[in-house]
Design a protein around this motif. Structure first.
Motif, PDB file in Angstrom:
ATOM      1  N   LYS A   1       0.218   6.812   5.289  1.00  0.00           N
ATOM      2  CA  LYS A   1      -0.770   7.600   6.042  1.00  0.00           C
ATOM      3  C   LYS A   1      -0.672   9.076   5.631  1.00  0.00           C
ATOM      4  O   LYS A   1      -1.686   9.751   5.457  1.00  0.00           O
TER       5      LYS A   1
ATOM      6  N   ARG B   1      -6.337   1.851   5.395  1.00  0.00           N
ATOM      7  CA  ARG B   1      -6.777   0.847   6.357  1.00  0.00           C
ATOM      8  C   ARG B   1      -5.748  -0.281   6.434  1.00  0.00           C
ATOM      9  O   ARG B   1      -5.049  -0.564   5.473  1.00  0.00           O
TER      10      ARG B   1
ATOM     11  N   HIS C   1      -2.183   9.200   1.984  1.00  0.00           N
ATOM     12  CA  HIS C   1      -3.593   8.855   1.765  1.00  0.00           C
ATOM     13  C   HIS C   1      -4.535   9.253   2.893  1.00  0.00           C
ATOM     14  O   HIS C   1      -5.761   9.166   2.738  1.00  0.00           O
TER      15      HIS C   1
ATOM     16  N   PRO D   1     -17.972   2.409   1.523  1.00  0.00           N
ATOM     17  CA  PRO D   1     -18.764   3.276   2.410  1.00  0.00           C
ATOM     18  C   PRO D   1     -20.239   3.338   1.996  1.00  0.00           C
ATOM     19  O   PRO D   1     -20.595   3.993   1.030  1.00  0.00           O
TER      20      PRO D   1
ATOM     21  N   LEU E   1      -6.553   0.913   0.615  1.00  0.00           N
ATOM     22  CA  LEU E   1      -7.363   2.125   0.565  1.00  0.00           C
ATOM     23  C   LEU E   1      -8.834   1.756   0.577  1.00  0.00           C
ATOM     24  O   LEU E   1      -9.233   0.739   0.000  1.00  0.00           O
ATOM     25  N   VAL E   2      -9.640   2.594   1.194  1.00  0.00           N
ATOM     26  CA  VAL E   2     -11.088   2.442   1.086  1.00  0.00           C
ATOM     27  C   VAL E   2     -11.433   2.604  -0.394  1.00  0.00           C
ATOM     28  O   VAL E   2     -10.975   3.552  -1.041  1.00  0.00           O
TER      29      VAL E   2
ATOM     30  N   ASP F   1      -7.041   9.520   5.917  1.00  0.00           N
ATOM     31  CA  ASP F   1      -8.011   8.637   6.568  1.00  0.00           C
ATOM     32  C   ASP F   1      -8.610   7.578   5.646  1.00  0.00           C
ATOM     33  O   ASP F   1      -9.471   6.804   6.057  1.00  0.00           O
ATOM     34  N   LYS F   2      -8.153   7.509   4.403  1.00  0.00           N
ATOM     35  CA  LYS F   2      -8.615   6.466   3.471  1.00  0.00           C
ATOM     36  C   LYS F   2      -7.802   5.184   3.616  1.00  0.00           C
ATOM     37  O   LYS F   2      -8.133   4.163   3.031  1.00  0.00           O
TER      38      LYS F   2
ATOM     39  N   SER G   1     -12.739   3.688  -3.821  1.00  0.00           N
ATOM     40  CA  SER G   1     -13.358   4.929  -4.299  1.00  0.00           C
ATOM     41  C   SER G   1     -14.623   4.605  -5.102  1.00  0.00           C
ATOM     42  O   SER G   1     -14.855   3.454  -5.488  1.00  0.00           O
ATOM     43  N   ARG G   2     -15.408   5.608  -5.371  1.00  0.00           N
ATOM     44  CA  ARG G   2     -16.632   5.429  -6.150  1.00  0.00           C
ATOM     45  C   ARG G   2     -16.321   4.852  -7.522  1.00  0.00           C
ATOM     46  O   ARG G   2     -17.023   3.982  -8.031  1.00  0.00           O
TER      47      ARG G   2
ATOM     48  N   CYS H   1      -6.930  -1.319  -4.653  1.00  0.00           N
ATOM     49  CA  CYS H   1      -6.992  -0.881  -3.262  1.00  0.00           C
ATOM     50  C   CYS H   1      -5.831  -1.367  -2.394  1.00  0.00           C
ATOM     51  O   CYS H   1      -5.447  -0.673  -1.461  1.00  0.00           O
TER      52      CYS H   1
END
Length: 106
Positions: free
Chosen positions: A14, A22, A17, A97, A41-42, A19-20, A44-45, A70
């Motif tokens: 935490k 989960r 990373h 997202p 991790l959320v 707020d990315k 990334s693009r 991820c």
């Protein structure tokens, strides 16, 4: 019964990373009586872009890109078990997202 990630690992990841990060709860068997928590991790693009390149031609490879890039904890266990792998890939794709836009007047 859920096999949880230790609080020390959660705190460290935490901090690294933010707020990315989960928590994903994945079923270890078909009855979902045993579950494992993994941290991810959320996407990334850039990871989403790499993954989407293969989704129409080689979906398994596209999912592997998501999972490998991820998942932060229990990665080997997830990659070695088909049920865990597909559960993780499905949840990770839901983490992408996506916002819904709308049209304005010209």
């Amino acid at each position: 019964m859920v096999q949880e990630v230790t609080q020390e690992i959660k705190d460290a990841l935490k901090k690294e990373h933010g707020d990315k990060l989960r928590s994903l709860i994945l079923p270890k068997n078909d009855e979902s009586t045993e579950e494992i928590e993994v941290l991810a991790l959320v996407p990334s693009r850039s990871v989403v872009g790499q993954s989407m390149k293969f989704m129409s031609t080689d979906p398994k490879k596209g999912q592997e890109i998501l999972v490998k890039n991820c998942i932060l904890t229990s990665k080997t266990e997830v990659l070695d078990d088909d049920g865990l792998f597909y559960a993780a890939a499905g949840l990770l794709s839901e983490l992408i997202p996506i916002r819904t836009g709308k049209f304005g007047k010209v």
